[in-house]
Scaffold this motif. Structure first.
Motif, PDB file in Angstrom:
ATOM      1  N   TYR A  28       0.837  -1.201   0.000  1.00 50.03           N
ATOM      2  CA  TYR A  28       0.000   0.000   0.000  1.00 50.03           C
ATOM      3  C   TYR A  28       0.872   1.251   0.000  1.00 50.03           C
ATOM      4  O   TYR A  28       0.625   2.195  -0.753  1.00 50.03           O
ATOM      5  CB  TYR A  28      -0.932   0.003   1.207  1.00 50.03           C
ATOM      6  CG  TYR A  28      -1.471   1.370   1.532  1.00 50.03           C
ATOM      7  CD1 TYR A  28      -2.547   1.896   0.832  1.00 50.03           C
ATOM      8  CD2 TYR A  28      -0.880   2.147   2.513  1.00 50.03           C
ATOM      9  CE1 TYR A  28      -3.027   3.168   1.116  1.00 50.03           C
ATOM     10  CE2 TYR A  28      -1.350   3.406   2.801  1.00 50.03           C
ATOM     11  CZ  TYR A  28      -2.419   3.915   2.095  1.00 50.03           C
ATOM     12  OH  TYR A  28      -2.873   5.174   2.368  1.00 50.03           O
ATOM     13  N   PHE A  31       2.381   1.630  -3.451  1.00 48.50           N
ATOM     14  CA  PHE A  31       1.387   2.091  -4.425  1.00 48.50           C
ATOM     15  C   PHE A  31       1.040   3.562  -4.196  1.00 48.50           C
ATOM     16  O   PHE A  31       0.896   4.333  -5.144  1.00 48.50           O
ATOM     17  CB  PHE A  31       0.113   1.252  -4.355  1.00 48.50           C
ATOM     18  CG  PHE A  31       0.307  -0.188  -4.734  1.00 48.50           C
ATOM     19  CD1 PHE A  31       1.219  -0.572  -5.696  1.00 48.50           C
ATOM     20  CD2 PHE A  31      -0.429  -1.183  -4.105  1.00 48.50           C
ATOM     21  CE1 PHE A  31       1.395  -1.902  -6.048  1.00 48.50           C
ATOM     22  CE2 PHE A  31      -0.263  -2.513  -4.444  1.00 48.50           C
ATOM     23  CZ  PHE A  31       0.657  -2.874  -5.422  1.00 48.50           C
ATOM     24  N   PHE A  34       3.812   5.947  -5.463  1.00 48.24           N
ATOM     25  CA  PHE A  34       3.925   6.085  -6.912  1.00 48.24           C
ATOM     26  C   PHE A  34       2.631   6.533  -7.571  1.00 48.24           C
ATOM     27  O   PHE A  34       2.559   6.629  -8.795  1.00 48.24           O
ATOM     28  CB  PHE A  34       4.410   4.770  -7.537  1.00 48.24           C
ATOM     29  CG  PHE A  34       5.875   4.546  -7.322  1.00 48.24           C
ATOM     30  CD1 PHE A  34       6.808   5.253  -8.057  1.00 48.24           C
ATOM     31  CD2 PHE A  34       6.313   3.649  -6.373  1.00 48.24           C
ATOM     32  CE1 PHE A  34       8.159   5.057  -7.859  1.00 48.24           C
ATOM     33  CE2 PHE A  34       7.656   3.441  -6.163  1.00 48.24           C
ATOM     34  CZ  PHE A  34       8.596   4.151  -6.899  1.00 48.24           C
ATOM     35  N   GLY A  35       1.598   6.792  -6.775  1.00 43.23           N
ATOM     36  CA  GLY A  35       0.354   7.318  -7.320  1.00 43.23           C
ATOM     37  C   GLY A  35      -0.505   6.298  -8.040  1.00 43.23           C
ATOM     38  O   GLY A  35      -1.298   6.658  -8.892  1.00 43.23           O
ATOM     39  N   LEU A  36      -0.378   5.049  -7.709  1.00 43.25           N
ATOM     40  CA  LEU A  36      -1.188   3.986  -8.309  1.00 43.25           C
ATOM     41  C   LEU A  36      -2.482   3.851  -7.506  1.00 43.25           C
ATOM     42  O   LEU A  36      -2.615   3.001  -6.630  1.00 43.25           O
ATOM     43  CB  LEU A  36      -0.408   2.672  -8.332  1.00 43.25           C
ATOM     44  CG  LEU A  36       0.942   2.736  -9.066  1.00 43.25           C
ATOM     45  CD1 LEU A  36       1.726   1.477  -8.832  1.00 43.25           C
ATOM     46  CD2 LEU A  36       0.725   2.989 -10.536  1.00 43.25           C
ATOM     47  N   THR A  37      -3.443   4.697  -7.818  1.00 45.92           N
ATOM     48  CA  THR A  37      -4.643   4.844  -6.993  1.00 45.92           C
ATOM     49  C   THR A  37      -5.472   3.573  -6.912  1.00 45.92           C
ATOM     50  O   THR A  37      -5.940   3.201  -5.835  1.00 45.92           O
ATOM     51  CB  THR A  37      -5.501   6.002  -7.534  1.00 45.92           C
ATOM     52  OG1 THR A  37      -4.684   7.164  -7.626  1.00 45.92           O
ATOM     53  CG2 THR A  37      -6.669   6.277  -6.624  1.00 45.92           C
ATOM     54  N   PHE A  38      -5.691   2.905  -8.035  1.00 47.37           N
ATOM     55  CA  PHE A  38      -6.513   1.694  -8.020  1.00 47.37           C
ATOM     56  C   PHE A  38      -5.919   0.655  -7.067  1.00 47.37           C
ATOM     57  O   PHE A  38      -6.634   0.058  -6.254  1.00 47.37           O
ATOM     58  CB  PHE A  38      -6.637   1.112  -9.429  1.00 47.37           C
ATOM     59  CG  PHE A  38      -7.315  -0.232  -9.452  1.00 47.37           C
ATOM     60  CD1 PHE A  38      -8.691  -0.322  -9.313  1.00 47.37           C
ATOM     61  CD2 PHE A  38      -6.579  -1.400  -9.585  1.00 47.37           C
ATOM     62  CE1 PHE A  38      -9.314  -1.558  -9.315  1.00 47.37           C
ATOM     63  CE2 PHE A  38      -7.201  -2.635  -9.581  1.00 47.37           C
ATOM     64  CZ  PHE A  38      -8.572  -2.709  -9.454  1.00 47.37           C
ATOM     65  N   TRP A  39      -4.621   0.424  -7.157  1.00 46.28           N
ATOM     66  CA  TRP A  39      -3.972  -0.583  -6.316  1.00 46.28           C
ATOM     67  C   TRP A  39      -3.927  -0.140  -4.860  1.00 46.28           C
ATOM     68  O   TRP A  39      -4.003  -0.964  -3.951  1.00 46.28           O
ATOM     69  CB  TRP A  39      -2.575  -0.897  -6.842  1.00 46.28           C
ATOM     70  CG  TRP A  39      -2.645  -1.520  -8.194  1.00 46.28           C
ATOM     71  CD1 TRP A  39      -2.320  -0.948  -9.378  1.00 46.28           C
ATOM     72  CD2 TRP A  39      -3.119  -2.836  -8.499  1.00 46.28           C
ATOM     73  NE1 TRP A  39      -2.554  -1.829 -10.402  1.00 46.28           N
ATOM     74  CE2 TRP A  39      -3.042  -2.995  -9.894  1.00 46.28           C
ATOM     75  CE3 TRP A  39      -3.600  -3.889  -7.732  1.00 46.28           C
ATOM     76  CZ2 TRP A  39      -3.427  -4.177 -10.528  1.00 46.28           C
ATOM     77  CZ3 TRP A  39      -3.985  -5.054  -8.366  1.00 46.28           C
ATOM     78  CH2 TRP A  39      -3.894  -5.190  -9.742  1.00 46.28           C
ATOM     79  N   LYS A  40      -3.797   1.170  -4.645  1.00 43.61           N
ATOM     80  CA  LYS A  40      -3.824   1.713  -3.287  1.00 43.61           C
ATOM     81  C   LYS A  40      -5.171   1.447  -2.624  1.00 43.61           C
ATOM     82  O   LYS A  40      -5.236   0.992  -1.482  1.00 43.61           O
ATOM     83  CB  LYS A  40      -3.541   3.216  -3.343  1.00 43.61           C
ATOM     84  CG  LYS A  40      -3.673   3.941  -2.038  1.00 43.61           C
ATOM     85  CD  LYS A  40      -3.458   5.443  -2.249  1.00 43.61           C
ATOM     86  CE  LYS A  40      -3.906   6.240  -1.068  1.00 43.61           C
ATOM     87  NZ  LYS A  40      -3.737   7.678  -1.249  1.00 43.61           N
ATOM     88  N   PRO A  94       2.458  10.908  -4.256  1.00 44.91           N
ATOM     89  CA  PRO A  94       3.424  10.887  -5.353  1.00 44.91           C
ATOM     90  C   PRO A  94       4.343  12.111  -5.343  1.00 44.91           C
ATOM     91  O   PRO A  94       3.969  13.184  -4.882  1.00 44.91           O
ATOM     92  CB  PRO A  94       2.549  10.889  -6.606  1.00 44.91           C
ATOM     93  CG  PRO A  94       1.224  10.401  -6.148  1.00 44.91           C
ATOM     94  CD  PRO A  94       1.100  10.802  -4.715  1.00 44.91           C
TER      95      PRO A  94
END
Length: 107
Positions: A28, A31, A34-40, A94
């Motif tokens: 988490y 994620f 790195f700004g990976l919102t869906f995975w977060k 991010p």
């Protein structure tokens, strides 16, 4: 003897879930950084569901109030608290968002 065996089995299972929950928390943070919102969001939901389910299991089996299981209760509660604080503070965010907030959008 069977009660002791049952507790050991529950403790072993919950320890594995706690380790997996902590690993998902590290993912988490990765994620979120790195700004990976869906995975977060997916990791957040997974952590909350796992922690609440394990706390409910401890409560239903009567282990929540016993001294021998306090470390499990504390572990699952700590993961939920750390996740909520991270979500409320939007940390980590991010690098681009942080740089823009510091410079005020200039540069």
């Amino acid at each position: 003897m069977a009660i002791r065996r049952r507790y050991k089995d529950i403790e072993r299972f919950l320890t594995q879930v706690l380790i997996a929950d902590a690993a998902v928390f590290v993912l988490y943070l990765f994620f979120a950084g790195f700004g990976l919102t869906f995975w977060k969001v997916l990791a957040s939901i997974l952590m909350i569901l796992a922690s609440v389910a394990c706390l409910a299991l401890l409560y239903m089996t009567g282990e929540m109030k016993k001294a021998r299981s306090r470390w499990l209760v504390l572990g699952f509660a700590a993961i939920v608290v750390c996740l909520l604080v991270s979500l409320l503070l939007n940390y980590p965010s991010p690098v681009e968002v942080v740089a823009e907030a510091v410079t005020g959008g200039v540069g």
